[in-house]
Write a protein that holds these residues in place. Structure first.
Motif, PDB file in Angstrom:
ATOM      1  N   LEU A  88     -67.433 -42.359   8.299  1.00 37.42           N
ATOM      2  CA  LEU A  88     -67.029 -42.713   9.744  1.00 37.42           C
ATOM      3  C   LEU A  88     -66.560 -41.503  10.444  1.00 37.42           C
ATOM      4  CD1 LEU A  88     -66.119 -45.513  11.055  1.00 37.42           C
ATOM      5  CD2 LEU A  88     -64.041 -45.276  10.202  1.00 37.42           C
ATOM      6  N   GLU A  89     -66.988 -41.333  11.642  1.00 31.82           N
ATOM      7  CA  GLU A  89     -67.011 -40.249  12.075  1.00 31.82           C
ATOM      8  C   GLU A  89     -66.167 -40.197  13.521  1.00 31.82           C
ATOM      9  OE1 GLU A  89     -70.580 -37.885  12.400  1.00 31.82           O
ATOM     10  OE2 GLU A  89     -71.204 -38.795  10.642  1.00 31.82           O
ATOM     11  N   LYS A  90     -66.719 -39.993  14.652  1.00 32.20           N
ATOM     12  CA  LYS A  90     -65.849 -40.146  15.923  1.00 32.20           C
ATOM     13  C   LYS A  90     -65.722 -41.654  16.410  1.00 32.20           C
ATOM     14  CE  LYS A  90     -67.978 -35.895  17.829  1.00 32.20           C
ATOM     15  NZ  LYS A  90     -68.510 -35.179  19.116  1.00 32.20           N
ATOM     16  N   LEU A  91     -64.773 -41.791  17.036  1.00 27.68           N
ATOM     17  CA  LEU A  91     -64.189 -43.192  17.168  1.00 27.68           C
ATOM     18  C   LEU A  91     -63.611 -43.204  18.785  1.00 27.68           C
ATOM     19  CD1 LEU A  91     -63.367 -46.357  16.861  1.00 27.68           C
ATOM     20  CD2 LEU A  91     -61.474 -45.080  15.917  1.00 27.68           C
ATOM     21  N   PRO A 117     -65.850 -48.860  22.314  1.00 24.67           N
ATOM     22  CA  PRO A 117     -66.959 -48.365  23.157  1.00 24.67           C
ATOM     23  C   PRO A 117     -68.087 -47.392  22.449  1.00 24.67           C
ATOM     24  CG  PRO A 117     -65.019 -47.961  24.270  1.00 24.67           C
ATOM     25  CD  PRO A 117     -64.692 -48.423  23.040  1.00 24.67           C
ATOM     26  N   GLU A 118     -67.539 -46.625  21.530  1.00 25.56           N
ATOM     27  CA  GLU A 118     -68.360 -45.711  20.694  1.00 25.56           C
ATOM     28  C   GLU A 118     -67.972 -45.589  19.494  1.00 25.56           C
ATOM     29  OE1 GLU A 118     -69.135 -42.276  22.708  1.00 25.56           O
ATOM     30  OE2 GLU A 118     -70.509 -43.087  24.166  1.00 25.56           O
ATOM     31  N   ILE A 119     -68.717 -45.629  18.277  1.00 23.41           N
ATOM     32  CA  ILE A 119     -68.475 -45.203  17.011  1.00 23.41           C
ATOM     33  C   ILE A 119     -69.490 -44.642  16.391  1.00 23.41           C
ATOM     34  CG2 ILE A 119     -68.518 -47.617  16.028  1.00 23.41           C
ATOM     35  CD1 ILE A 119     -66.247 -46.699  14.104  1.00 23.41           C
ATOM     36  N   ILE A 120     -69.219 -43.518  15.634  1.00 23.40           N
ATOM     37  CA  ILE A 120     -70.470 -43.012  14.568  1.00 23.40           C
ATOM     38  C   ILE A 120     -70.225 -43.335  13.410  1.00 23.40           C
ATOM     39  CG2 ILE A 120     -71.607 -40.737  13.981  1.00 23.40           C
ATOM     40  CD1 ILE A 120     -70.986 -39.633  16.773  1.00 23.40           C
ATOM     41  N   PHE A 121     -71.134 -44.129  12.822  1.00 26.15           N
ATOM     42  CA  PHE A 121     -71.163 -44.211  11.134  1.00 26.15           C
ATOM     43  C   PHE A 121     -72.179 -44.140  10.672  1.00 26.15           C
ATOM     44  CE2 PHE A 121     -71.548 -47.362   7.836  1.00 26.15           C
ATOM     45  CZ  PHE A 121     -70.353 -47.262   6.850  1.00 26.15           C
ATOM     46  N   LYS A 122     -72.376 -43.194   9.657  1.00 25.81           N
ATOM     47  CA  LYS A 122     -73.530 -42.746   8.990  1.00 25.81           C
ATOM     48  C   LYS A 122     -74.351 -42.226   9.909  1.00 25.81           C
ATOM     49  CE  LYS A 122     -73.527 -45.058   4.385  1.00 25.81           C
ATOM     50  NZ  LYS A 122     -74.256 -45.722   3.404  1.00 25.81           N
ATOM     51  N   ASN A 123     -73.761 -41.200  10.752  1.00 23.89           N
ATOM     52  CA  ASN A 123     -74.570 -40.625  11.736  1.00 23.89           C
ATOM     53  C   ASN A 123     -75.564 -41.459  12.852  1.00 23.89           C
ATOM     54  OD1 ASN A 123     -73.872 -37.758  10.700  1.00 23.89           O
ATOM     55  ND2 ASN A 123     -75.386 -38.342   9.087  1.00 23.89           N
ATOM     56  N   TYR A 124     -74.904 -42.805  12.904  1.00 24.97           N
ATOM     57  CA  TYR A 124     -75.659 -43.558  13.989  1.00 24.97           C
ATOM     58  C   TYR A 124     -74.499 -44.124  14.884  1.00 24.97           C
ATOM     59  CZ  TYR A 124     -78.195 -47.435  16.028  1.00 24.97           C
ATOM     60  OH  TYR A 124     -78.879 -48.256  16.920  1.00 24.97           O
TER      61      TYR A 124
END
Length: 423
Positions: A88-91, A117-124
């Motif tokens: 789990l990265e940016k949220l 609106p946006e979330i990065i999970f496993k570089n997606y």
């Protein structure tokens, strides 16, 4: 507990800072607050090392809470950082919260409705995830909707978490999910999955789990490999006292497991029995307790097309194969029987496969008979095995049914296993 930490810190009694507070780093809050006897308001911008939170909240009558939390590109992976790789990265988040500090039976109640609106999970990068969740007493409910170019997921989950009664039910619908494109797996490139899963379960763990799971019309689509669609797959369990009854029903697989056992103990029970015959390989641990699990199973496999596709192995059983067996720790019994009319593995073609394995007071014996097709000609093959007291005897034999001694043969192997003092 933040209040306890602040109190101990001011008094000089807090020797270590919580790791999560360390990762939050420097905290700076700016904004306005308003207080009266019946109402408290706050409009704050909270800056931390991982990112900035905007909080608007109202507390009425020292009990009713209503608020809004927003953040943009919050570096949540820094907050959750451990020795393990974080997926789990940016949220970015917008959430509206309502609740009571003391609701029914003086227990907290809350509900959250929001959007990611946006979330990065496993570089997606996912965009536009809607969610809402609520809690009243022991009842929890949540819904989530993900609409992405590489798949749609809608989930509705209900749970009752009481001390003596835990239940969960709901449904999950998946449409055209491409797990490879979502970086969820390195498998299944160019393949999408669709299904609807419904479940209704009660229990604390796998051993007393009661209820059912149904997977409706699982579909796998691929432009290069073609499409596969199966009928419903039903899993259900009905344990009573110490007895368990677990079943799988589908077009391609039927399985029934019953007996008095615990799932987690089955590998230990097998090891306990096998130790009697091959003690150097199956070592009995000194701390291990005696297990008297008694389990029997029967299974039918009619078609392995879906299993072959999902597992990525060239195994195909085009006709109905039957299996049954038993594992009994108290009696020291291991049995296995299998009849497989046809089995294809890659370029290997086998037929008329008959397997039997049986443990006795002295040894474990196994026998395998089959025909191997070579250029359309069946060749009889067999394997007889016997093991006891760290001794393994194998006899492999074959016969192509032709009148020639050169086409008949056997290999006899005897092996003894030793274990040195170092183990």
């Amino acid at each position: 507990n933040l209040q306890q930490f602040i109190t101990k810190n001011l008094e000089g009694r807090e020797r270590e800072i919580s790791p999560i507070l360390t990762r939050i780093g420097h905290i700076e809050a700016r904004g306005n607050s308003y207080y009266t006897k019946n109402e408290t308001k706050a409009d704050l911008e909270i800056r931390t090392t991982p990112g900035t939170l905007n909080l608007k909240a109202i507390l009425r009558e020292s009990n009713d809470i209503e608020g809004e939390i927003t953040t943009n590109n919050f570096q949540i992976h820094n907050l959750l950082k451990t020795n393990k790789k974080q997926n789990l990265e940016k949220l970015s988040l917008l959430a509206n919260i309502k609740g009571k500090i003391k609701g029914k039976d003086n227990r907290p109640e809350w509900s959250v409705t929001g959007k990611i609106p946006e979330i990065i999970f496993k570089n997606y990068l996912y965009r536009g995830i809607d969610f809402n969740a609520s809690n009243k007493g022991d009842n929890y409910n949540a819904q989530i909707a993900i609409a992405d170019a590489n798949g749609t997921i809608n989930a509705d989950i209900d749970a009752l978490l009481q001390n003596n009664n835990k239940t969960a039910k709901g449904n999950i619908e998946v449409v055209n999910l491409n797990p490879h494109q979502l970086n969820l797996t390195s498998k299944y490139p160019g393949e999408t999955f669709s299904t609807k899963l419904t479940y209704d379960l009660t229990g604390y763990n796998l051993d007393n789990l009661k209820g059912m799971i149904e997977i409706e019309d699982l579909g796998v689509q691929s432009e290069t490999k073609g499409n596969i669609t199966t009928g419903p797959i039903r899993l259900y369990s009905h344990p009573e006292a110490n007895e368990k009854d677990f079943n799988i029903e589908s077009e391609f697989l039927k399985l029934q497991v019953e007996g008095e056992f615990q799932w987690k103990n089955l590998p230990r029970t097998f090891n306990q029995i096998a130790h009697q015959y091959l003690p150097s390989i199956f070592t009995k641990q000194p701390y291990e307790t005696y297990h008297s699990d008694d389990i029997t199973f029967t299974a039918q496999i009619k078609d392995t097309t879906l299993i072959e596709r999902l597992a990525g192995i060239p195994l195909n059983i085009p006709q109905t194969a039957n299996f049954d067996g038993r594992l009994d720790g108290s009696l020291g019994i291991i049995t296995l029987n299998a009849q497989v009319p046809v089995l294809n593995y890659g370029n290997e073609k086998l037929q008329h496969i008959d397997i039997h394995m049986q443990s006795t007071a002295e040894d474990i014996r196994a026998n395998v008979v089959m025909e191997r097709l070579i250029k359309g000609t069946p060749i009889e093959m067999g394997l007889d095995a016997r093991t006891k007291e760290d001794l393994l005897h194998l006899l492999l034999h074959w016969n192509n049914k032709k009148d020639s001694r050169a086409q008949v043969g056997e290999v006899d192997i005897t092996s003894r296993f030793f274990k040195d003092l170092a183990g």
